[in-house]
Structures are given as C-alpha cells and as structure tokens.
Design a protein around this motif. Structure first.
Motif, PDB file in Angstrom:
ATOM      1  N   GLY A  95       0.808  -1.206   0.000  1.00 14.36           N
ATOM      2  CA  GLY A  95       0.000   0.000   0.000  1.00 14.36           C
ATOM      3  C   GLY A  95       0.844   1.259   0.000  1.00 14.36           C
ATOM      4  N   ARG A  96       0.194   2.360   0.371  1.00 14.29           N
ATOM      5  CA  ARG A  96       0.785   3.688   0.264  1.00 14.29           C
ATOM      6  C   ARG A  96       1.041   4.249   1.658  1.00 14.29           C
ATOM      7  N   VAL A  97       2.098   5.010   1.810  1.00 13.59           N
ATOM      8  CA  VAL A  97       2.334   5.756   3.039  1.00 13.59           C
ATOM      9  C   VAL A  97       1.517   7.047   2.912  1.00 13.59           C
ATOM     10  N   LYS A  98       0.386   7.081   3.594  1.00 15.11           N
ATOM     11  CA  LYS A  98      -0.644   8.078   3.289  1.00 15.11           C
ATOM     12  C   LYS A  98      -0.433   9.406   4.013  1.00 15.11           C
ATOM     13  N   PRO A  99      -0.527  10.515   3.284  1.00 16.37           N
ATOM     14  CA  PRO A  99      -0.594  11.818   3.934  1.00 16.37           C
ATOM     15  C   PRO A  99      -2.027  12.053   4.439  1.00 16.37           C
ATOM     16  N   PRO A 100      -2.279  13.112   5.202  1.00 20.93           N
ATOM     17  CA  PRO A 100      -1.317  14.139   5.630  1.00 20.93           C
ATOM     18  C   PRO A 100      -0.396  13.621   6.727  1.00 20.93           C
ATOM     19  N   PHE A 101       0.820  14.194   6.770  1.00 17.18           N
ATOM     20  CA  PHE A 101       1.823  13.780   7.733  1.00 17.18           C
ATOM     21  C   PHE A 101       1.947  14.819   8.848  1.00 17.18           C
ATOM     22  N   ASN A 102       2.145  14.328  10.062  1.00 22.35           N
ATOM     23  CA  ASN A 102       2.422  15.198  11.199  1.00 22.35           C
ATOM     24  C   ASN A 102       3.938  15.407  11.237  1.00 22.35           C
ATOM     25  N   ASP A 103       4.413  16.333  10.417  1.00 16.31           N
ATOM     26  CA  ASP A 103       5.851  16.494  10.233  1.00 16.31           C
ATOM     27  C   ASP A 103       6.570  16.837  11.535  1.00 16.31           C
ATOM     28  N   SER A 104       5.928  17.622  12.408  1.00 21.75           N
ATOM     29  CA  SER A 104       6.608  18.029  13.641  1.00 21.75           C
ATOM     30  C   SER A 104       6.796  16.846  14.584  1.00 21.75           C
ATOM     31  N   ALA A 105       5.758  16.017  14.763  1.00 20.53           N
ATOM     32  CA  ALA A 105       5.889  14.849  15.643  1.00 20.53           C
ATOM     33  C   ALA A 105       6.857  13.839  15.047  1.00 20.53           C
ATOM     34  N   ARG A 106       6.796  13.659  13.737  1.00 20.80           N
ATOM     35  CA  ARG A 106       7.737  12.749  13.086  1.00 20.80           C
ATOM     36  C   ARG A 106       9.175  13.241  13.274  1.00 20.80           C
ATOM     37  N   ALA A 107       9.385  14.543  13.129  1.00 18.18           N
ATOM     38  CA  ALA A 107      10.735  15.087  13.287  1.00 18.18           C
ATOM     39  C   ALA A 107      11.239  14.899  14.712  1.00 18.18           C
ATOM     40  N   GLN A 108      10.346  15.023  15.711  1.00 19.01           N
ATOM     41  CA  GLN A 108      10.743  14.772  17.100  1.00 19.01           C
ATOM     42  C   GLN A 108      11.298  13.355  17.258  1.00 19.01           C
ATOM     43  N   ALA A 109      10.754  12.431  16.460  1.00 19.39           N
ATOM     44  CA  ALA A 109      11.176  11.033  16.523  1.00 19.39           C
ATOM     45  C   ALA A 109      12.354  10.735  15.598  1.00 19.39           C
ATOM     46  N   GLY A 110      12.879  11.754  14.911  1.00 22.64           N
ATOM     47  CA  GLY A 110      13.999  11.551  14.002  1.00 22.64           C
ATOM     48  C   GLY A 110      13.587  11.183  12.592  1.00 22.64           C
ATOM     49  N   LEU A 111      12.279  11.075  12.366  1.00 19.33           N
ATOM     50  CA  LEU A 111      11.771  10.663  11.057  1.00 19.33           C
ATOM     51  C   LEU A 111      11.514  11.927  10.234  1.00 19.33           C
ATOM     52  N   THR A 112      12.583  12.485   9.712  1.00 19.32           N
ATOM     53  CA  THR A 112      12.504  13.754   8.992  1.00 19.32           C
ATOM     54  C   THR A 112      11.891  13.555   7.602  1.00 19.32           C
ATOM     55  N   ILE A 113      11.515  14.647   6.990  1.00 23.03           N
ATOM     56  CA  ILE A 113      10.753  14.590   5.738  1.00 23.03           C
ATOM     57  C   ILE A 113      11.498  13.831   4.647  1.00 23.03           C
ATOM     58  N   ASP A 114      12.828  13.889   4.651  1.00 20.23           N
ATOM     59  CA  ASP A 114      13.569  13.216   3.590  1.00 20.23           C
ATOM     60  C   ASP A 114      13.410  11.696   3.627  1.00 20.23           C
ATOM     61  N   TYR A 115      12.918  11.159   4.740  1.00 21.04           N
ATOM     62  CA  TYR A 115      12.642   9.720   4.801  1.00 21.04           C
ATOM     63  C   TYR A 115      11.436   9.352   3.932  1.00 21.04           C
ATOM     64  N   TYR A 116      10.370  10.109   4.048  1.00 24.09           N
ATOM     65  CA  TYR A 116       9.111   9.639   3.450  1.00 24.09           C
ATOM     66  C   TYR A 116       8.626  10.468   2.281  1.00 24.09           C
ATOM     67  N   VAL A 117       9.398  11.462   1.857  1.00 17.77           N
ATOM     68  CA  VAL A 117       8.991  12.239   0.686  1.00 17.77           C
ATOM     69  C   VAL A 117       8.871  11.315  -0.529  1.00 17.77           C
ATOM     70  N   GLY A 118       7.764  11.416  -1.223  1.00 18.88           N
ATOM     71  CA  GLY A 118       7.540  10.607  -2.413  1.00 18.88           C
ATOM     72  C   GLY A 118       6.907   9.263  -2.165  1.00 18.88           C
ATOM     73  N   LEU A 119       6.922   8.783  -0.898  1.00 20.59           N
ATOM     74  CA  LEU A 119       6.341   7.464  -0.624  1.00 20.59           C
ATOM     75  C   LEU A 119       4.818   7.468  -0.720  1.00 20.59           C
ATOM     76  N   ASP A 120       4.200   8.637  -0.609  1.00 20.48           N
ATOM     77  CA  ASP A 120       2.747   8.687  -0.756  1.00 20.48           C
ATOM     78  C   ASP A 120       2.321   8.396  -2.183  1.00 20.48           C
ATOM     79  N   ARG A 121       3.270   8.373  -3.115  1.00 15.34           N
ATOM     80  CA  ARG A 121       2.939   7.998  -4.500  1.00 15.34           C
ATOM     81  C   ARG A 121       3.324   6.549  -4.801  1.00 15.34           C
ATOM     82  N   HIS A 122       3.818   5.852  -3.772  1.00 11.51           N
ATOM     83  CA  HIS A 122       4.229   4.452  -3.925  1.00 11.51           C
ATOM     84  C   HIS A 122       2.992   3.562  -4.116  1.00 11.51           C
TER      85      HIS A 122
END
Length: 267
Positions: free
Chosen positions: A240-267
């Motif tokens: 399946g797809r890694v679905k947006p919308p993303f909680n970028d701030s909470a993800r960043a707190q966990a080290g999961l910065t945008i460069d990890y999942y950019v483009g995966l919503d089109r997977h």
C-alpha cells in the motif's frame, strides 16, 4: 510464568498468551522481571510464526472493515477505542517479537528498548480496555483486521525492514492521526478517552524514535544513507501507500525527517 527464565522464553510466552488481558499483564510482569535482571540473556527459544489470538474478535481483511464514523456518537467512540485496542494488542506482540527474534545479535540496549515498548503497549491496551468497559463494551465485541501481523511476517528475516515498516510506517501513522482524534473526542465531551489517546500519542513518539535510532545504526554499519535505504525497504516490504497528511513536527521529534518519506505517498 515462574518457568520463564530467559528473554527468548519471555518473548515466546507473551506471543503465545491467547487472552488479551493476560497477554497485557504478562508483558508488564515480564518487563518488570527483565528490569530487575531476572531474565537471562538467552535467545535460544523458537518463536511462533503467529501469536495466539482469542476466538473474538473476528479478523477481517482491512478492505472489509466497517467504517467507524468520526467519534461523535457513543457507538463510533466504542468502535474507535476498539480499533485502537486492537492496534495496541498487536503492538505488544510486535515489540516482544523484535526483542526475542533480533535481540541476540544486537547490543543489550536494543532488547531493553523493545521490552520497554512492549510494557508501554500493554499499559495502553489496559487503558483502552478500561475505557471500553466504561461504555459497557469490551475488546472482541467488534471485528478487527490482521494487517499488522502480516507486516511482522513480511519482515521476520530482516531487522532493517522490520524497523522501517513497523515503527517508522505503522506506528508513525498514529502520530499523523492522533491529534485530530484527540480533538474529535474532546469536541464530543469525552475527555477521559481523549486523555488516554493523548498518553498513547506521546509515548508513540518515543517508540518511533527508538525504531529510527536503531535503523540509523544499522544503516551506518552498512554504509547506507538512512533515508534512501528506508524508502527502498518500504517499497519492497510495505503493502500500500504511506498516506498523507503527515504530522511532520511529531515525526521530526522522533527523528523521522521529511527526507525519509517524501515521495512514498505515490508508492
């Protein structure tokens, strides 16, 4: 439980506990024994391919799950709490499976982290069970889906893939949806349920951070850029797809910065 003497045996015992309340209680008790130094650092116990499950709830394919509504009515809140309880029950097994399946080849801190997560997930399940009981309901009253354990089976031979898919895709999804869920529960006047989801949300940021930290260490050891390797593994192992919308701030707190999942919503 007194016959459980090692980390591997503890993981197996949790996975084979069929009663959800007993699984949660066992997870908490064995985590306490681990912290007390009462479980030997031994991983020679075979783990089951699937955890034990009760006769209820009925497990359906995700596509056949009924729609829950938006937490405005009591019925929809029960459905929401039941779905969350199912996620937390699976998360107990996922955490102990990580400790029991992969811990022997990793530093001791890896096992400590995932047993701690298993303890948290058990606490979450019990909190949600209490909220269901307040509505006169219980876990098992509604159908649930089996997609979470399918992800575990798909990554049972690859720790990097497990860390990519389970904490950094599946648990990270909870970071995306929890703030809106909390707001809807408060709008419905159900502060008690909102407080439980808030607690889970804050803890899950830490769980995603644990997954991200160990994933980065594996990537550094292999000389692979973590964001690139993450996207490659998700495309291979996640249906399946890694679905947006993303909680970028909470993800960043966990080290999961945008460069990890950019483009995966089109997977």
């Amino acid at each position: 439980m007194t016959s459980v003497s090692s980390i591997g045996a503890a993981a197996r015992a949790v996975l084979l506990a069929a009663s959800p309340p007993e699984k949660a209680a066992l997870s908490r008790a064995l985590a306490e024994r681990y912290r007390a130094g009462d479980l030997a650092a031994n991983w020679d116990t075979a783990l089951p391919l699937r955890p034990a499950r009760p006769a209820r709830p009925e497990l359906l394919p995700p596509s056949q799950m009924p729609k829950r509504g938006r937490a405005g009515s009591e019925r929809s809140r029960i459905a929401l709490l039941h779905a969350l309880a199912h996620i937390e029950l699976n998360a107990i097994d996922l955490a102990w499976d990580a400790a029991g399946r992969f811990g022997g080849a990793m530093p001791a801190a890896f096992t400590a982290d995932w047993i701690s997560v298993g303890d948290d997930e058990a606490r979450h399940f019990l909190l949600l069970s209490d909220r269901l009981a307040a509505f006169g309901a219980a876990y098992g009253d509604l159908p649930a889906h089996d997609g979470l354990w399918e992800a575990a089976m798909a990554t049972s031979n690859d720790l990097a893939a497990r860390l990519a898919v389970v904490p950094q895709v599946l648990e990270a999804r909870g970071l995306d949806v929890s703030p809106a869920t909390i707001a809807r529960l408060r709008a419905a006047g159900d502060d008690a349920s909102a407080d439980v989801v808030q607690t889970i949300y804050q803890d899950e940021i830490g769980h995603v951070a644990i997954g991200n930290r160990w994933f980065r260490r594996l990537c550094e050891s292999a000389g692979k850029p973590p964001p690139d390797h993450f996207r490659s593994l998700v495309r291979q192992h996640f249906k399946g797809r890694v679905k947006p919308p993303f909680n970028d701030s909470a993800r960043a707190q966990a080290g999961l910065t945008i460069d990890y999942y950019v483009g995966l919503d089109r997977h």
